[in-house]
Design an enzyme around this catalytic site. Sequence first.
Site, PDB file in Angstrom:
ATOM      1  N   ARG A   1       0.829  -1.207   0.000  1.00 16.12           N
ATOM      2  CA  ARG A   1       0.000   0.000   0.000  1.00 16.12           C
ATOM      3  C   ARG A   1       0.864   1.257   0.000  1.00 16.12           C
ATOM      4  O   ARG A   1       0.514   2.274  -0.575  1.00 16.12           O
ATOM      5  CB  ARG A   1      -0.955  -0.015   1.209  1.00 16.12           C
ATOM      6  CG  ARG A   1      -1.726   1.289   1.380  1.00 16.12           C
ATOM      7  CD  ARG A   1      -2.847   1.165   2.395  1.00 16.12           C
ATOM      8  NE  ARG A   1      -2.479   0.446   3.596  1.00 16.12           N
ATOM      9  CZ  ARG A   1      -1.761   0.956   4.591  1.00 16.12           C
ATOM     10  NH1 ARG A   1      -1.311   2.204   4.531  1.00 16.12           N
ATOM     11  NH2 ARG A   1      -1.494   0.219   5.658  1.00 16.12           N
TER      12      ARG A   1
ATOM     13  N   TYR B   1     -17.049  15.907 -15.963  1.00 18.48           N
ATOM     14  CA  TYR B   1     -17.499  14.518 -15.985  1.00 18.48           C
ATOM     15  C   TYR B   1     -18.567  14.273 -14.912  1.00 18.48           C
ATOM     16  O   TYR B   1     -18.479  14.779 -13.801  1.00 18.48           O
ATOM     17  CB  TYR B   1     -16.291  13.602 -15.780  1.00 18.48           C
ATOM     18  CG  TYR B   1     -16.608  12.166 -15.498  1.00 18.48           C
ATOM     19  CD1 TYR B   1     -17.447  11.435 -16.341  1.00 18.48           C
ATOM     20  CD2 TYR B   1     -16.069  11.524 -14.390  1.00 18.48           C
ATOM     21  CE1 TYR B   1     -17.742  10.105 -16.073  1.00 18.48           C
ATOM     22  CE2 TYR B   1     -16.348  10.196 -14.123  1.00 18.48           C
ATOM     23  CZ  TYR B   1     -17.195   9.497 -14.967  1.00 18.48           C
ATOM     24  OH  TYR B   1     -17.485   8.185 -14.701  1.00 18.48           O
TER      25      TYR B   1
ATOM     26  N   ASP C   1      -8.153  18.195 -14.371  1.00 15.07           N
ATOM     27  CA  ASP C   1      -8.384  16.865 -14.927  1.00 15.07           C
ATOM     28  C   ASP C   1      -7.983  16.933 -16.394  1.00 15.07           C
ATOM     29  O   ASP C   1      -8.665  17.529 -17.221  1.00 15.07           O
ATOM     30  CB  ASP C   1      -9.866  16.494 -14.788  1.00 15.07           C
ATOM     31  CG  ASP C   1     -10.185  15.126 -15.371  1.00 15.07           C
ATOM     32  OD1 ASP C   1      -9.398  14.602 -16.186  1.00 15.07           O
ATOM     33  OD2 ASP C   1     -11.262  14.586 -15.049  1.00 15.07           O
TER      34      ASP C   1
ATOM     35  N   LYS D   1      -8.077   5.766 -19.487  1.00 12.75           N
ATOM     36  CA  LYS D   1      -8.365   6.259 -20.838  1.00 12.75           C
ATOM     37  C   LYS D   1      -7.105   6.251 -21.693  1.00 12.75           C
ATOM     38  O   LYS D   1      -6.576   5.196 -22.005  1.00 12.75           O
ATOM     39  CB  LYS D   1      -9.007   7.639 -20.752  1.00 12.75           C
ATOM     40  CG  LYS D   1     -10.130   7.767 -19.710  1.00 12.75           C
ATOM     41  CD  LYS D   1     -11.242   6.755 -19.856  1.00 12.75           C
ATOM     42  CE  LYS D   1     -12.487   7.080 -19.049  1.00 12.75           C
ATOM     43  NZ  LYS D   1     -12.338   6.996 -17.572  1.00 12.75           N
TER      44      LYS D   1
END
Length: 383
Positions: free
Chosen positions: A46, A98, A170, A195
């Site tokens: 982690r 978005y 973004d 993406k």
Amino acid sequence: MKFRTRAIHVGSEPDPATGAVVPPIYLATTYVQPGAGTWGAFDYSRSGSPTRAGVERTLADLEGGCGALAFSSGMAAIHGATMLLRSGDHIVAGSDIYGGAYRLLHKICNRSGISVSLTPVNDLKQFEAAMRPNTKMVWVESIGNPLMSIPDLPAIAEIAHRHGAWLGVDSTFTSPAIMRPLELGADIVMHSATKYLGGHSDCLAGVLATKDPELHKELYFIQNATGAVLAGLECFLLQRGIKTLDLRMKEQSQAALEIAQWLETHPLVSRVLYPGLESHPQHDLAKRLMGDRFGAVVSFEIRGDFAQTKKVCESTKLFGLAVSLGAVESLIEQPASMSHASYDAAARAKFGIVDSLIRISVGLEDIEDLKADIDQALHIACT
């Protein structure tokens, strides 16, 4: 080295132990330490792993940042950025964002006492007016989703910083192969790496990159404390996708421009939204910020109603009906019923997300095949 060379080599050096040109995938969840209370480079997955460190180094280099963090999804990355804020803080966000980001800001962040105001990015006076004494973050998209608005990032950065707020961008629609927001004044750049960075619809991932070491340190603390990290296999897939990013963005951007120009002449299409078109109201700004690539997402409105728009999206054969973008295969969707269904109906109407709007992500198929596919779907639904 140039961008394309760095995308292939930085963070993906041959394995020193074996000479393998592709570094191994480390799937270990924990690492033996040299002594009690004496820590090695890695201790628990982690907190970090060799595979994640490699792709984070690649991303930081390509963005021009001091460091990058790989998250388990784009939304996890946005959430990580918002966790810099405290109860009572305020966010000014672009109105063209978005649907998942809209949902997070309005229906999750509000539970922590964080408020948000949406404002058009193409009106700097409105943007300035939206700032408050408690505004601590400004959040915009490099190309707005789904209406393709373009923020003047240097001007918005100046507004944000003058009011003591961070600017987060973004940059999913552009990727660092087109735009590097940190070089334009942003403090944080975020990607849904699912993406363009991954590029093959097989890797769920998110990224935050920063240019300020102290801010990077704070974001790393948040990520490590909350745990939304990218696993080893996904790190490998993301690293592999990045190696062809520049080539894919070049080809897909060129194809999207050609399809957008063709759509402008189509009798069943009433409006086309694409920053590479001279008809786009912010075309000159887009050229200044992006050069000669404008991404591979095109939005357009048809001469039809909700049902006809839905029918167009359901009638394509090459364009997959899906709510993603940026991969080698082309996709199509109706924002009002799919990617932006999280918007309240009144908010969709207010911000111009009409029922007749279609968003396509142009892949790497032959352009003529893609045009023919859209054309036959339009005629099925609208004639």
